[in-house]
Write an enzyme that holds these catalytic residues in place. Structure first.
Site, PDB file in Angstrom:
ATOM      1  N   HIS A  55      -2.021   0.930  14.623  1.00 42.15           N
ATOM      2  CA  HIS A  55      -3.176   1.606  14.024  1.00 42.15           C
ATOM      3  C   HIS A  55      -4.326   0.618  13.929  1.00 42.15           C
ATOM      4  CE1 HIS A  55      -0.947   5.143  11.898  1.00 42.15           C
ATOM      5  NE2 HIS A  55      -0.400   4.862  13.071  1.00 42.15           N
ATOM      6  N   GLU A  57      -6.409  -0.207  11.583  1.00 41.99           N
ATOM      7  CA  GLU A  57      -6.440  -1.078  10.406  1.00 41.99           C
ATOM      8  C   GLU A  57      -5.440  -2.221  10.527  1.00 41.99           C
ATOM      9  OE1 GLU A  57      -7.252   3.155   8.787  1.00 41.99           O
ATOM     10  OE2 GLU A  57      -6.103   2.234  10.406  1.00 41.99           O
ATOM     11  N   CYS A  85      -3.860   5.798   6.416  1.00 45.76           N
ATOM     12  CA  CYS A  85      -2.564   6.463   6.297  1.00 45.76           C
ATOM     13  C   CYS A  85      -1.673   5.621   5.376  1.00 45.76           C
ATOM     14  CB  CYS A  85      -1.932   6.625   7.676  1.00 45.76           C
ATOM     15  SG  CYS A  85      -1.247   5.083   8.356  1.00 45.76           S
ATOM     16  N   CYS A  88      -0.994   2.049   6.796  1.00 47.72           N
ATOM     17  CA  CYS A  88      -2.179   1.193   6.748  1.00 47.72           C
ATOM     18  C   CYS A  88      -2.549   0.858   5.312  1.00 47.72           C
ATOM     19  CB  CYS A  88      -3.342   1.864   7.465  1.00 47.72           C
ATOM     20  SG  CYS A  88      -3.036   2.027   9.242  1.00 47.72           S
TER      21      CYS A  88
END
Length: 158
Positions: A55, A57, A85, A88
């Protein structure tokens, strides 16, 4: 208005768009800023790397930490194109930045089929009742390693 912050958010959103357009992954971007310097940035690369943890992040945090030589991002801000999410969010709390700015909400993400509500719901269930059942085994042996950590004199706490 938050002119400086909007500048970095516009860059974050552009990064999300670029990654999406180049087929890197979903429409997400993240930037880590220390002072006025970008020290980490990434778009989502889940599908291009076959890595479900890639992801934006998480990748931006990894880059920033490598750059400053620390596992903590105190004195930094994270800009992300969408509310983080659960994975993250966990990475953000472990990294300990001073602040997070986000653009879209988790409801916006759900509207385009990136729905994290299942994970939020699963966290609240007992491990054995989750969609992916979890069973504790080997606790006594694992606890011995934890005890060794607790007693380790040269550990670096985090």
């Amino acid at each position: 208005m938050l002119e400086r912050e909007m500048h970095f958010m516009e860059m974050t959103i552009a990064l999300a768009r670029q990654g999406m357009d180049e087929g890197m992954g979903g429409p997400f971007g993240a930037i880590v800023v220390k002072g006025d310097e970008i020290i980490g940035q990434s778009c989502n690369k889940v599908t291009s790397t076959n890595d479900p943890t890639a992801h934006a992040e998480v990748l931006a945090i990894r880059e920033a930490c490598r750059k400053i030589g620390s596992f903590q991002l105190s004195g930094c801000e994270i800009y992300t194109s969408c509310e983080p999410c659960p994975m993250c969010l966990g990475a953000i709390y472990w990294a300990r930045p001073d602040r997070v700015y986000y653009a879209s909400t988790r409801e916006d993400a759900a509207a385009i089929c990136f729905d994290d509500s299942l994970i939020y719901d699963e966290i609240m269930k007992p491990p054995a009742s989750r969609r992916i059942p979890m069973q504790q085994i080997g606790h006594a042996a694992a606890w011995k390693v934890f005890e060794a950590w607790r007693n380790k004199e040269d550990k670096i706490s985090y």
